[in-house]
Design an enzyme around this catalytic site. Structure first.
Site, PDB file in Angstrom:
ATOM      1  N   GLY A  33       5.227  -2.139   6.889  1.00 28.61           N
ATOM      2  CA  GLY A  33       5.608  -1.957   5.341  1.00 28.61           C
ATOM      3  C   GLY A  33       4.623  -0.711   5.084  1.00 28.61           C
ATOM      4  N   ASP A  35       1.496  -0.269   4.753  1.00 24.29           N
ATOM      5  CA  ASP A  35       0.310  -0.056   5.787  1.00 24.29           C
ATOM      6  C   ASP A  35       0.777   0.910   6.753  1.00 24.29           C
ATOM      7  OD1 ASP A  35      -2.166  -0.209   7.041  1.00 24.29           O
ATOM      8  OD2 ASP A  35      -1.773  -2.487   7.965  1.00 24.29           O
ATOM      9  N   SER A 122       0.575  -7.445  -1.152  1.00 22.51           N
ATOM     10  CA  SER A 122       0.797  -8.907  -0.709  1.00 22.51           C
ATOM     11  C   SER A 122       2.143  -9.313  -0.757  1.00 22.51           C
ATOM     12  CB  SER A 122      -0.106 -10.024  -1.240  1.00 22.51           C
ATOM     13  OG  SER A 122      -1.381  -9.949  -0.624  1.00 22.51           O
ATOM     14  N   GLY A 124       4.880  -7.987   0.634  1.00 18.87           N
ATOM     15  CA  GLY A 124       5.916  -7.530   1.660  1.00 18.87           C
ATOM     16  C   GLY A 124       5.697  -9.021   2.640  1.00 18.87           C
ATOM     17  N   TYR A 126       3.401 -10.616   3.768  1.00 22.32           N
ATOM     18  CA  TYR A 126       2.434 -11.746   3.427  1.00 22.32           C
ATOM     19  C   TYR A 126       3.254 -12.816   2.271  1.00 22.32           C
ATOM     20  CZ  TYR A 126      -1.663  -9.414   5.392  1.00 22.32           C
ATOM     21  OH  TYR A 126      -2.471  -9.078   6.433  1.00 22.32           O
TER      22      TYR A 126
END
Length: 179
Positions: A33, A35, A122, A124, A126
């Site tokens: 994602g 990150d 959070s 994605g 998560y």
């Protein structure tokens, strides 16, 4: 008066802001994602900075944030935060998500950053429901900027049009012009 909060649909790695927020994992070593996109765009200097932080303090805990140089990005810095994994809403997810946003804003304020760009933390892998995460984000950031002069400009950067509309609607409901 122009709103201090704005919604942008696009690629967070392309923004020229003081700080880009990375929705990181606890290892800070990159992932999927946003990150992964931030790590790829920033180049190896970002990974090196994250490795140094890990050596000094270990993993980044959920709700906490750390700051690194931005590598090849146009931003001055990357603020890495770890949002909560959604576990049904009964495990302090909202409080941890608030803490993640607030930790980033406090680092931006402490570093005298005038602008900061947030992804939808959070939402994605998560699994945090987008609408609930957006409500937490808008509420937390709005509360923060009523008490602090910096950052002067906060961008909610949404990858897709549906999420951008969601954030824009929430800002409009609270009296902000999201454009």
């Amino acid at each position: 008066m122009t709103s201090r909060l704005q919604v942008i649909q696009g690629d967070i790695t392309q923004l020229s802001v003081d700080a880009i927020v990375n929705a990181a994992n606890a290892s800070l070593m990159g992932g999927g994602g946003v990150d992964g996109a931030i790590h790829r765009a920033a180049g190896p200097a970002l990974l090196d900075a994250c490795k140094l932080i890990r050596q000094q303090q270990g993993e980044c805990q959920t709700g906490h944030a750390v700051i690194t140089p931005a590598g090849k990005l146009s931003a001055k810095a990357v603020i890495h935060t770890v949002g909560p994994v959604w576990r049904g809403g009964e495990h302090q997810e909202a409080e941890l998500l608030e803490e993640a946003y607030r930790s980033c804003l406090l680092l931006a304020e402490a570093n005298h950053f005038r602008s900061i760009a947030f992804p939808a933390i959070s939402t994605g892998v998560y699994g945090y429901p987008r609408a609930q995460a957006a409500e937490v984000a808008v509420r937390t950031v709005s509360d923060f900027i009523t008490r602090y002069a910096l950052p002067e400009q906060v961008y909610f950067v949404c990858y897709d049009e549906e999420t951008a509309r969601l954030y824009a609607r929430l800002l409009t409901q609270q009296g902000d012009d999201p454009a």
